[in-house]
Design a protein around this motif. Structure first.
Motif, short mmCIF file in Angstrom:
data_model
loop_
_atom_site.label_atom_id
_atom_site.label_comp_id
_atom_site.label_asym_id
_atom_site.label_seq_id
_atom_site.Cartn_x
_atom_site.Cartn_y
_atom_site.Cartn_z
N UNK A 32 85.53 51.13 118.19
CA UNK A 32 86.86 50.75 117.73
C UNK A 32 86.77 50.12 116.34
N UNK A 33 85.78 49.27 116.15
CA UNK A 33 85.57 48.66 114.85
C UNK A 33 85.31 49.73 113.78
N UNK A 67 79.86 46.69 107.99
CA UNK A 67 79.59 47.92 108.74
C UNK A 67 78.09 48.20 108.80
N UNK A 68 77.42 48.07 107.66
CA UNK A 68 75.96 48.28 107.64
C UNK A 68 75.25 47.25 108.51
N UNK A 69 75.75 46.00 108.48
CA UNK A 69 75.13 44.96 109.29
C UNK A 69 75.28 45.26 110.78
N UNK A 70 76.46 45.71 111.18
CA UNK A 70 76.69 46.01 112.59
C UNK A 70 75.94 47.27 113.02
N UNK A 71 75.85 48.25 112.13
CA UNK A 71 75.08 49.46 112.47
C UNK A 71 73.62 49.11 112.76
N UNK A 72 73.01 48.34 111.88
CA UNK A 72 71.61 47.96 112.09
C UNK A 72 71.48 47.03 113.30
N UNK A 73 72.43 46.13 113.48
CA UNK A 73 72.37 45.18 114.59
C UNK A 73 72.52 45.88 115.93
N UNK A 74 73.47 46.79 116.03
CA UNK A 74 73.68 47.50 117.29
C UNK A 74 72.51 48.43 117.57
N UNK A 75 71.95 49.04 116.54
CA UNK A 75 70.80 49.91 116.73
C UNK A 75 69.61 49.12 117.28
N UNK A 276 81.10 39.54 117.49
CA UNK A 276 82.54 39.23 117.49
C UNK A 276 83.04 38.74 116.13
N UNK A 277 82.36 37.80 115.46
CA UNK A 277 82.87 37.39 114.14
C UNK A 277 82.98 38.54 113.15
N UNK A 278 82.04 39.47 113.19
CA UNK A 278 82.10 40.59 112.25
C UNK A 278 83.07 41.67 112.70
N UNK A 279 83.40 41.70 113.98
CA UNK A 279 84.49 42.55 114.42
C UNK A 279 85.83 42.02 113.92
N UNK A 280 85.99 40.71 113.98
CA UNK A 280 87.30 40.10 113.73
C UNK A 280 87.59 39.88 112.25
N UNK A 283 89.00 42.79 110.13
CA UNK A 283 90.24 43.27 110.72
C UNK A 283 91.38 42.28 110.48
N UNK A 284 91.08 40.99 110.62
CA UNK A 284 92.09 39.96 110.37
C UNK A 284 92.57 40.05 108.92
N UNK A 285 91.63 40.17 108.02
CA UNK A 285 91.98 40.23 106.59
C UNK A 285 92.77 41.50 106.29
#
Length: 322
Positions: A32-33, A67-75, A276-280, A283-285
């Motif tokens: 979703x993010x 996005x790059x941070x979450x991609x590497x983190x989730x991987x 969660x902080x990087x999801x929000x 999107x909030x902004x």
């Protein structure tokens, strides 16, 4: 009669079920993010007006960074969940990339607050570095600064004799594997505190100055109030980022009072204080901004592919005013 939970097979089943639940929680939220970020980046790429505004360029860079941070983190999360082990030669670059993007987020937040400060106090004499065609110099500088600590950190690991076995064997790709000395952990904590303290001071300074300016100005209070609210939002985003450093407290509380397994505590900290902080925050902004919100609505609903000339002129006026 022996309890069924004592059998190894049942324990393995419960562990597998726990892994499946964790993956099923993280992946849909992450998708979703990614969809929301893809929509925003598509809007930036298809509307030249946004790329002529320094504020939106910085916001787009924050979207790409997170996005790059979450991609590497989730991987890395999926590798740990699957218990995949591989050489440090492949693990260290992934951890380096994840750490650098993690540290880059607060630097971008501070830069966005300073951009609002410059736009309010120097509207006609804006320094060249803050113009939309030069802002890439500042963005590149932020990336270089955020990479300094990981370079120093992993250089320390490479030169430590105790790390020879780690570097030569296959390991689970976790940052804790490469924390081999208390000095290294203390250095990491000091760098994080320095990063976030400097950013907090910058945001607080810009907010106070804009607040004082709001009281003195009799005209154009709308723009100044918008800038003040934007800086407040950056402070909230920084607070969300700082939550990542509360994991020792939550870990102690959960272990003492909730009697959770260590892997469950790690997942709780990872999901609540890293993901969660990087999801929000982006999107909030994004959905708070009036111009972006209208463009996002049109893109998602597929009502129109292009902005007509009248709307384009109105959008240009709004961007210049903001």
């Amino acid at each position: 009669m022996q309890n069924l939970t004592d059998f190894p097979g049942n324990s393995t089943t419960n562990k597998s079920l726990s892994v499946i639940i964790k993956v099923c929680v993280v992946i849909p939220v992450f998708c979703i993010f990614l969809y929301c970020i893809a929509v925003m980046l598509h809007i930036f790429a298809s509307h030249r007006q946004y790329l002529d505004s320094t504020r939106y360029i910085l916001f787009a860079s924050m979207l790409i960074n997170d996005t790059l941070q979450l991609l590497s983190s989730v991987l890395l999360f999926l590798f740990v969940m699957a218990q995949v082990k591989f050489s440090a030669a492949f693990c260290v670059p992934m951890l380096f990339f994840s750490t650098a993007t993690f540290q880059n987020t607060p630097l971008i937040l501070a830069t966005m607050s300073l951009e609002r400060y410059v736009a309010i106090f120097y509207p006609l004499q804006r320094p060249a570095a803050w113009r939309s065609d030069r802002i890439w110099v500042i963005i590149l500088s932020l990336w270089l600064i955020s990479c300094i600590f990981p370079i120093v950190n992993y250089s320390i690991v490479a030169r430590d004799p105790a790390a020879v076995d780690i570097l030569s064997t296959s390991v689970l790709c976790k940052s804790t594997v490469f924390k081999i000395s208390p000095v290294q952990a203390l250095f990491e904590l000091g760098v994080y505190i320095l990063f976030f303290a400097v950013v907090a001071v910058v945001i607080l300074f810009t907010y106070v100055r804009i607040l004082l300016e709001t009281r003195k100005m009799r005209q154009d209070k709308v723009s100044v109030n918008k800038a003040m609210h934007t800086v407040m939002l950056h402070g909230f985003q920084l607070l969300l980022c700082i939550l990542a450093f509360t994991h020792p407290i939550t870990e102690s509380l959960l272990v003492l009072h909730a009697n959770w397994l260590p892997q469950d505590v790690d997942f709780f900290n990872y999901f609540c204080f890293i993901l969660t902080p990087r999801f929000l925050s982006p999107l909030i902004y994004g959905f708070r901004d009036q111009n972006l919100r209208g463009s996002i609505r049109k893109t998602i609903l597929c009502c129109t592919d292009k902005v007509n000339p009248g709307e384009r002129g109105k959008l240009q006026d709004n961007l210049c005013a903001s």
